[in-house]
Design a protein around this motif. Structure first.
Motif, PDB file in Angstrom:
ATOM      1  N   GLY A 107     -11.188  11.756  -8.027  1.00  0.00           N
ATOM      2  CA  GLY A 107     -10.208  10.675  -8.070  1.00  0.00           C
ATOM      3  C   GLY A 107      -8.873  11.113  -7.504  1.00  0.00           C
ATOM      4  O   GLY A 107      -8.796  11.902  -6.563  1.00  0.00           O
ATOM      5  N   VAL A 108      -7.803  10.637  -8.102  1.00  0.00           N
ATOM      6  CA  VAL A 108      -6.466  10.908  -7.585  1.00  0.00           C
ATOM      7  C   VAL A 108      -6.110  12.390  -7.761  1.00  0.00           C
ATOM      8  O   VAL A 108      -6.513  13.040  -8.722  1.00  0.00           O
ATOM      9  CB  VAL A 108      -5.419  10.013  -8.293  1.00  0.00           C
ATOM     10  N   ARG A 109      -5.366  12.929  -6.816  1.00  0.00           N
ATOM     11  CA  ARG A 109      -4.863  14.299  -6.911  1.00  0.00           C
ATOM     12  C   ARG A 109      -3.612  14.281  -7.784  1.00  0.00           C
ATOM     13  O   ARG A 109      -2.589  13.699  -7.406  1.00  0.00           O
ATOM     14  CB  ARG A 109      -4.542  14.841  -5.514  1.00  0.00           C
ATOM     15  N   LEU A 110      -3.703  14.920  -8.933  1.00  0.00           N
ATOM     16  CA  LEU A 110      -2.625  14.825  -9.915  1.00  0.00           C
ATOM     17  C   LEU A 110      -1.316  15.388  -9.389  1.00  0.00           C
ATOM     18  O   LEU A 110      -0.233  14.954  -9.802  1.00  0.00           O
ATOM     19  CB  LEU A 110      -3.035  15.548 -11.202  1.00  0.00           C
ATOM     20  N   GLN A 111      -1.381  16.354  -8.470  1.00  0.00           N
ATOM     21  CA  GLN A 111      -0.153  16.928  -7.915  1.00  0.00           C
ATOM     22  C   GLN A 111       0.588  15.941  -7.018  1.00  0.00           C
ATOM     23  O   GLN A 111       1.748  16.164  -6.666  1.00  0.00           O
ATOM     24  CB  GLN A 111      -0.475  18.197  -7.103  1.00  0.00           C
ATOM     25  N   GLU A 112      -0.084  14.852  -6.642  1.00  0.00           N
ATOM     26  CA  GLU A 112       0.545  13.836  -5.798  1.00  0.00           C
ATOM     27  C   GLU A 112       0.401  12.461  -6.449  1.00  0.00           C
ATOM     28  O   GLU A 112       0.196  11.447  -5.757  1.00  0.00           O
ATOM     29  CB  GLU A 112      -0.096  13.843  -4.402  1.00  0.00           C
ATOM     30  N   ALA A 113       0.542  12.431  -7.751  1.00  0.00           N
ATOM     31  CA  ALA A 113       0.140  11.299  -8.591  1.00  0.00           C
ATOM     32  C   ALA A 113       0.383   9.922  -7.995  1.00  0.00           C
ATOM     33  O   ALA A 113      -0.569   9.211  -7.651  1.00  0.00           O
ATOM     34  CB  ALA A 113       0.824  11.413  -9.945  1.00  0.00           C
ATOM     35  N   ASN A 114       1.638   9.496  -7.870  1.00  0.00           N
ATOM     36  CA  ASN A 114       1.907   8.129  -7.436  1.00  0.00           C
ATOM     37  C   ASN A 114       1.468   7.878  -5.997  1.00  0.00           C
ATOM     38  O   ASN A 114       0.942   6.807  -5.670  1.00  0.00           O
ATOM     39  CB  ASN A 114       3.399   7.807  -7.590  1.00  0.00           C
ATOM     40  N   LEU A 115       1.666   8.868  -5.131  1.00  0.00           N
ATOM     41  CA  LEU A 115       1.249   8.724  -3.742  1.00  0.00           C
ATOM     42  C   LEU A 115      -0.272   8.626  -3.645  1.00  0.00           C
ATOM     43  O   LEU A 115      -0.809   7.849  -2.855  1.00  0.00           O
ATOM     44  CB  LEU A 115       1.758   9.901  -2.914  1.00  0.00           C
ATOM     45  N   GLY A 116      -0.961   9.428  -4.452  1.00  0.00           N
ATOM     46  CA  GLY A 116      -2.417   9.369  -4.464  1.00  0.00           C
ATOM     47  C   GLY A 116      -2.928   8.044  -4.990  1.00  0.00           C
ATOM     48  O   GLY A 116      -3.888   7.471  -4.452  1.00  0.00           O
ATOM     49  N   GLN A 146       3.948  23.713  -4.956  1.00  0.00           N
ATOM     50  CA  GLN A 146       3.343  23.913  -6.281  1.00  0.00           C
ATOM     51  C   GLN A 146       2.418  25.128  -6.304  1.00  0.00           C
ATOM     52  O   GLN A 146       1.630  25.298  -7.238  1.00  0.00           O
ATOM     53  CB  GLN A 146       2.568  22.655  -6.666  1.00  0.00           C
ATOM     54  N   GLY A 147       2.525  25.954  -5.253  1.00  0.00           N
ATOM     55  CA  GLY A 147       1.743  27.178  -5.215  1.00  0.00           C
ATOM     56  C   GLY A 147       0.286  26.980  -4.864  1.00  0.00           C
ATOM     57  O   GLY A 147      -0.546  27.847  -5.134  1.00  0.00           O
ATOM     58  N   ILE A 148      -0.051  25.846  -4.260  1.00  0.00           N
ATOM     59  CA  ILE A 148      -1.435  25.541  -3.881  1.00  0.00           C
ATOM     60  C   ILE A 148      -1.565  25.645  -2.366  1.00  0.00           C
ATOM     61  O   ILE A 148      -0.748  25.079  -1.625  1.00  0.00           O
ATOM     62  CB  ILE A 148      -1.842  24.132  -4.348  1.00  0.00           C
ATOM     63  N   VAL A 149      -2.553  26.382  -1.899  1.00  0.00           N
ATOM     64  CA  VAL A 149      -2.774  26.523  -0.462  1.00  0.00           C
ATOM     65  C   VAL A 149      -3.338  25.220   0.093  1.00  0.00           C
ATOM     66  O   VAL A 149      -4.417  24.777  -0.317  1.00  0.00           O
ATOM     67  CB  VAL A 149      -3.736  27.695  -0.162  1.00  0.00           C
ATOM     68  N   ALA A 150      -2.618  24.598   1.007  1.00  0.00           N
ATOM     69  CA  ALA A 150      -3.058  23.331   1.589  1.00  0.00           C
ATOM     70  C   ALA A 150      -4.175  23.575   2.601  1.00  0.00           C
ATOM     71  O   ALA A 150      -4.374  24.688   3.081  1.00  0.00           O
ATOM     72  CB  ALA A 150      -1.885  22.622   2.254  1.00  0.00           C
ATOM     73  N   GLN A 151      -4.905  22.515   2.925  1.00  0.00           N
ATOM     74  CA  GLN A 151      -5.995  22.589   3.897  1.00  0.00           C
ATOM     75  C   GLN A 151      -5.637  21.721   5.088  1.00  0.00           C
ATOM     76  O   GLN A 151      -5.063  20.636   4.926  1.00  0.00           O
ATOM     77  CB  GLN A 151      -7.300  22.123   3.251  1.00  0.00           C
ATOM     78  N   ALA A 152      -5.988  22.177   6.290  1.00  0.00           N
ATOM     79  CA  ALA A 152      -5.527  21.525   7.517  1.00  0.00           C
ATOM     80  C   ALA A 152      -6.026  20.100   7.671  1.00  0.00           C
ATOM     81  O   ALA A 152      -5.433  19.321   8.417  1.00  0.00           O
ATOM     82  CB  ALA A 152      -5.921  22.361   8.736  1.00  0.00           C
ATOM     83  N   ASP A 153      -7.124  19.736   7.019  1.00  0.00           N
ATOM     84  CA  ASP A 153      -7.583  18.347   7.095  1.00  0.00           C
ATOM     85  C   ASP A 153      -7.391  17.620   5.773  1.00  0.00           C
ATOM     86  O   ASP A 153      -7.832  16.487   5.617  1.00  0.00           O
ATOM     87  CB  ASP A 153      -9.051  18.273   7.527  1.00  0.00           C
ATOM     88  N   ASP A 154      -6.745  18.259   4.820  1.00  0.00           N
ATOM     89  CA  ASP A 154      -6.473  17.731   3.476  1.00  0.00           C
ATOM     90  C   ASP A 154      -7.743  17.288   2.757  1.00  0.00           C
ATOM     91  O   ASP A 154      -7.712  16.409   1.893  1.00  0.00           O
ATOM     92  CB  ASP A 154      -5.465  16.575   3.517  1.00  0.00           C
ATOM     93  N   GLY A 155      -8.865  17.903   3.114  1.00  0.00           N
ATOM     94  CA  GLY A 155     -10.098  17.645   2.375  1.00  0.00           C
ATOM     95  C   GLY A 155     -10.807  16.351   2.707  1.00  0.00           C
ATOM     96  O   GLY A 155     -11.723  15.955   1.985  1.00  0.00           O
ATOM     97  N   VAL A 156     -10.411  15.682   3.792  1.00  0.00           N
ATOM     98  CA  VAL A 156     -11.089  14.447   4.215  1.00  0.00           C
ATOM     99  C   VAL A 156     -11.448  14.574   5.691  1.00  0.00           C
ATOM    100  O   VAL A 156     -10.586  14.859   6.526  1.00  0.00           O
ATOM    101  CB  VAL A 156     -10.205  13.202   3.996  1.00  0.00           C
ATOM    102  N   VAL A 157     -12.717  14.374   5.999  1.00  0.00           N
ATOM    103  CA  VAL A 157     -13.221  14.487   7.362  1.00  0.00           C
ATOM    104  C   VAL A 157     -13.552  13.089   7.887  1.00  0.00           C
ATOM    105  O   VAL A 157     -14.299  12.345   7.240  1.00  0.00           O
ATOM    106  CB  VAL A 157     -14.478  15.380   7.412  1.00  0.00           C
ATOM    107  N   ILE A 158     -12.994  12.742   9.039  1.00  0.00           N
ATOM    108  CA  ILE A 158     -13.245  11.441   9.657  1.00  0.00           C
ATOM    109  C   ILE A 158     -13.973  11.660  10.978  1.00  0.00           C
ATOM    110  O   ILE A 158     -13.476  12.360  11.864  1.00  0.00           O
ATOM    111  CB  ILE A 158     -11.931  10.671   9.932  1.00  0.00           C
TER     112      ILE A 158
END
Length: 287
Positions: free
Chosen positions: A123-132, A52-64
């Protein structure tokens, strides 16, 4: 407090809001105990954003991070509001669920691991609606499961706030800490304005928005358990205080009957303001 004193306080403080999600997690855990799980070097990118033309992030924005809190085992899940507005997709959601399930498994094996969630999410990431959406539902279930053993503590600092399905996750926490800069609501201001119109809810009116969904209002209305200044030391101390307190006698998510009574008494014909909202939540049967 004078203007000069206010400036001095800000300069001498240790802002929690200004920290990244990773820095926030490390600042809460005991010094030297933090170990990141499924970090950026594990390259857990979302498989859906690139197309979808969005640069992904290696941790997907969640740090554990797993480590110690006051010498006891703990896991912290921190959402990075600077990546896609802190939205939750398949990978980030799975990381958060796995962290909570890890803590629950530890407890079932006699290891008293507690969990902290740092909310900074639309909230939910709209680009991944149902999965999110599926991931957020699993987060809800994992919080309720873990909260049978140890307090699950949520922190909303700012500046993104906590909205959508993740606001329900915040409500499921055993204790919730907010700052004045925080916001908490099921729908964000732009969504309400789009659906109800600007006359009903002007998303550009920041004082109005914070008067209804800001941290101070949410604390007074009983939807949060502690209101703190933006200071890492104060937030960590409150976190340790809630852990020492143990499980609440009646978790917020088990006060549904009280909330239903409040909703039935709501006057939907007039525009709410801060004062009427406070009166609304504080009146009637106490939980």
């Amino acid at each position: 407090m004078s203007h000069q004193q206010d400036i001095a306080r800000l300069l001498q403080g240790h802002s929690f809001i200004e920290l990244s999600a990773r820095e926030r997690a490390h600042s809460l855990l005991d010094a030297g105990s933090s170990r990141e799980l499924a970090g950026p070097f594990d390259r857990q990118y979302s498989p859906w954003l690139g197309a979808q033309g969005i640069v992904a992030q290696a941790d997907d924005g969640v740090v554990i991070c797993k480590g110690l809190l006051d010498g006891q085992p703990a896991v912290i899940a921190a959402i990075e509001g600077g990546f896609q507005g802190g939205s939750l997709g398949e990978v980030g959601g799975a990381k958060l669920v796995s962290a909570l399930e890890l803590a629950a498994t530890d407890n079932r094996q006699g290891i008293p691991t507690r969990a902290v969630i740092l909310f900074e999410t639309g909230g939910v990431r709209l680009q991944e609606a149902n999965l999110g959406l599926a991931a957020i539902a699993e987060i809800h279930a994992a919080i309720v499961d873990l909260a049978r053993y140890q307090p699950v503590i949520g922190i909303i600092a700012g500046t993104v706030g906590c909205f959508g399905g993740m606001s329900i996750a915040a409500g499921l926490c055993s204790y919730l800490i907010v700052t004045r800069e925080a916001r908490l609501g099921l729908n964000g201001p732009q969504v309400i304005e789009q659906e109800a119109g600007v006359a009903e809810y002007d998303s550009r009116n920041r004082p109005f928005i914070w008067s209804l969904t800001g941290g101070e209002q949410r604390r007074v209305c009983g939807l949060a358990d502690a209101l703190l200044d933006d200071d890492s030391v104060l937030i960590r101390q409150q976190l340790l205080d809630f852990i020492a307190r143990g499980l609440p006698e009646q978790p917020r998510h088990r006060r549904s009957q009280h909330m239903l009574q409040r909703l039935l008494a709501m006057d939907s014909t007039s525009q709410a303001d801060a004062a009427s909202a406070r009166q609304f939540f504080q009146s009637g049967a106490k939980p």
